[in-house]
Design a protein around this motif. Sequence first.
Motif, PDB file in Angstrom:
ATOM      1  N   PRO A 196       0.813  -1.225   0.000  1.00 48.30           N
ATOM      2  CA  PRO A 196       0.000   0.000   0.000  1.00 48.30           C
ATOM      3  C   PRO A 196       0.842   1.268   0.000  1.00 48.30           C
ATOM      4  O   PRO A 196       0.401   2.306  -0.497  1.00 48.30           O
ATOM      5  CB  PRO A 196      -0.816  -0.130   1.294  1.00 48.30           C
ATOM      6  N   TYR A 197       2.040   1.195   0.548  1.00 47.95           N
ATOM      7  CA  TYR A 197       2.880   2.381   0.698  1.00 47.95           C
ATOM      8  C   TYR A 197       3.981   2.474  -0.356  1.00 47.95           C
ATOM      9  O   TYR A 197       4.795   3.402  -0.313  1.00 47.95           O
ATOM     10  CB  TYR A 197       3.520   2.396   2.086  1.00 47.95           C
ATOM     11  N   LYS A 198       4.043   1.540  -1.329  1.00 45.98           N
ATOM     12  CA  LYS A 198       5.108   1.606  -2.329  1.00 45.98           C
ATOM     13  C   LYS A 198       4.734   0.773  -3.555  1.00 45.98           C
ATOM     14  O   LYS A 198       3.928  -0.157  -3.486  1.00 45.98           O
ATOM     15  CB  LYS A 198       6.431   1.117  -1.757  1.00 45.98           C
ATOM     16  N   ARG A 199       5.347   1.125  -4.682  1.00 48.34           N
ATOM     17  CA  ARG A 199       5.203   0.315  -5.887  1.00 48.34           C
ATOM     18  C   ARG A 199       6.152  -0.872  -5.817  1.00 48.34           C
ATOM     19  O   ARG A 199       7.079  -0.907  -5.003  1.00 48.34           O
ATOM     20  CB  ARG A 199       5.545   1.156  -7.124  1.00 48.34           C
ATOM     21  N   ALA A 200       5.914  -1.843  -6.667  1.00 46.57           N
ATOM     22  CA  ALA A 200       6.829  -2.979  -6.757  1.00 46.57           C
ATOM     23  C   ALA A 200       8.077  -2.566  -7.522  1.00 46.57           C
ATOM     24  O   ALA A 200       7.991  -1.988  -8.602  1.00 46.57           O
ATOM     25  CB  ALA A 200       6.143  -4.138  -7.470  1.00 46.57           C
ATOM     26  N   TRP A 201       9.239  -2.817  -6.943  1.00 48.57           N
ATOM     27  CA  TRP A 201      10.491  -2.549  -7.646  1.00 48.57           C
ATOM     28  C   TRP A 201      10.676  -3.589  -8.746  1.00 48.57           C
ATOM     29  O   TRP A 201      10.199  -4.731  -8.652  1.00 48.57           O
ATOM     30  CB  TRP A 201      11.667  -2.632  -6.683  1.00 48.57           C
ATOM     31  N   THR A 202      11.385  -3.203  -9.795  1.00 48.89           N
ATOM     32  CA  THR A 202      11.731  -4.182 -10.820  1.00 48.89           C
ATOM     33  C   THR A 202      12.800  -5.120 -10.256  1.00 48.89           C
ATOM     34  O   THR A 202      13.530  -4.758  -9.321  1.00 48.89           O
ATOM     35  CB  THR A 202      12.287  -3.494 -12.068  1.00 48.89           C
ATOM     36  N   PRO A 203      12.929  -6.330 -10.816  1.00 53.54           N
ATOM     37  CA  PRO A 203      14.007  -7.215 -10.355  1.00 53.54           C
ATOM     38  C   PRO A 203      15.374  -6.557 -10.433  1.00 53.54           C
ATOM     39  O   PRO A 203      16.201  -6.729  -9.529  1.00 53.54           O
ATOM     40  CB  PRO A 203      13.899  -8.416 -11.291  1.00 53.54           C
ATOM     41  N   GLY A 204      15.606  -5.798 -11.494  1.00 50.57           N
ATOM     42  CA  GLY A 204      16.898  -5.124 -11.621  1.00 50.57           C
ATOM     43  C   GLY A 204      17.157  -4.130 -10.505  1.00 50.57           C
ATOM     44  O   GLY A 204      18.271  -4.057  -9.966  1.00 50.57           O
ATOM     45  N   GLU A 205      16.131  -3.358 -10.141  1.00 56.82           N
ATOM     46  CA  GLU A 205      16.271  -2.396  -9.050  1.00 56.82           C
ATOM     47  C   GLU A 205      16.522  -3.115  -7.726  1.00 56.82           C
ATOM     48  O   GLU A 205      17.359  -2.674  -6.917  1.00 56.82           O
ATOM     49  CB  GLU A 205      15.007  -1.538  -8.946  1.00 56.82           C
ATOM     50  N   ALA A 206      15.800  -4.200  -7.512  1.00 54.43           N
ATOM     51  CA  ALA A 206      15.966  -4.944  -6.260  1.00 54.43           C
ATOM     52  C   ALA A 206      17.356  -5.565  -6.169  1.00 54.43           C
ATOM     53  O   ALA A 206      17.992  -5.541  -5.108  1.00 54.43           O
ATOM     54  CB  ALA A 206      14.897  -6.034  -6.161  1.00 54.43           C
ATOM     55  N   LEU A 207      17.854  -6.108  -7.268  1.00 57.03           N
ATOM     56  CA  LEU A 207      19.188  -6.708  -7.258  1.00 57.03           C
ATOM     57  C   LEU A 207      20.259  -5.658  -7.006  1.00 57.03           C
ATOM     58  O   LEU A 207      21.250  -5.927  -6.305  1.00 57.03           O
ATOM     59  CB  LEU A 207      19.447  -7.425  -8.587  1.00 57.03           C
ATOM     60  N   GLU A 208      20.074  -4.478  -7.546  1.00 55.44           N
ATOM     61  CA  GLU A 208      21.045  -3.407  -7.298  1.00 55.44           C
ATOM     62  C   GLU A 208      21.054  -3.023  -5.822  1.00 55.44           C
ATOM     63  O   GLU A 208      22.118  -2.748  -5.240  1.00 55.44           O
ATOM     64  CB  GLU A 208      20.709  -2.192  -8.160  1.00 55.44           C
ATOM     65  N   GLU A 209      19.889  -3.023  -5.186  1.00 56.62           N
ATOM     66  CA  GLU A 209      19.821  -2.729  -3.756  1.00 56.62           C
ATOM     67  C   GLU A 209      20.520  -3.817  -2.949  1.00 56.62           C
ATOM     68  O   GLU A 209      21.220  -3.515  -1.962  1.00 56.62           O
ATOM     69  CB  GLU A 209      18.359  -2.596  -3.317  1.00 56.62           C
ATOM     70  N   LEU A 210      20.348  -5.086  -3.336  1.00 56.82           N
ATOM     71  CA  LEU A 210      21.052  -6.163  -2.640  1.00 56.82           C
ATOM     72  C   LEU A 210      22.566  -5.981  -2.761  1.00 56.82           C
ATOM     73  O   LEU A 210      23.299  -6.187  -1.782  1.00 56.82           O
ATOM     74  CB  LEU A 210      20.641  -7.523  -3.204  1.00 56.82           C
TER      75      LEU A 210
END
Length: 327
Positions: A288-302
Amino acid sequence: MCPDARRAAYVLPLQPEDGYRHLLDAMPVMLWTANAAGSWEHVNRAWAEYTGVVGGTRGFGFEEALHPDDEARTLAVWKSAVERAQNYEIEYRLRRLDGTYRWFLVRGVRVADDAGRNVAWVGTCTDIEDQKRAEEATARAREAAVRALGLALEARDRETKGHTDRVTAWSARLGEALGLDRPALEALRLGAYLHDMGKLKVSDTVLLKPGPLDAAEWEAMRAHPQEGERFAAALGFIPAPALDLIRAHHERWDGSGYPHGLGHREIPLLARIFAVVDVYDALTSERPYKRAWTPGEALEELRTQAGRQFDPEVVAAFLRLLEGEGT
């Protein structure tokens, strides 16, 4: 030496004048002996008739009969026993002549003469297929019950549908990639299903609050890992490594997590594995408080958080796993 002669030399021969060997060969349980280096030298007729593997095979002499999935683990345990001169016990699957496999409990004892010389090994292989089937059925029933509880917790927390199943499946695959054995993988799955069990102790007012939590509310939320460990332990069958995961999955590699501020390898391995998967799924899911990140964005955060929030080796293994699937 012709095959028949080699077989006769390897299988303990039936010699009526040799009462001891006659007894060994007549035993219904599989028996074997090995030399000090661990190479199998003799087997009795029960082994030969079951596996058809007798002498002249690769390695230590028993590998040809092993289930392929059990070979690496079995060899590691056997080599360690030989090197450390310790008794040997392991469960693995053996192929019989019709090509099917059954589970066996294999035990070996190191023996030597009074002077400590002439070291050898003697051992048995006991069929435990029925026992393993019963154990596996019990484990499946327990996991199904734990999964149902995890799904109920997910529904109360209003998590994105499928979160529990996804993080459990990804955790198991990452654990396999890191070489975890069967008991550790089972504990990883159980801990993943129940990781937020402690939120049962958190009121709906706090758990479902749309805005930021105040200090008291945040303190209640931070207590959920320890409460979860306590609730899961009360079930009576959750293994200790799974309880460790539940308690420590909010710890951070740099020591800034909770509830105990553990850092680096003080954090149990299963918790380190689960933390990476849990955050990846949270980032790539819509809330509810955020959009879904793309896999690429999530991997960069990891990658960014490797060595900060996460164990860098676990992150690297997860990245390899995802890259191998084209994610």
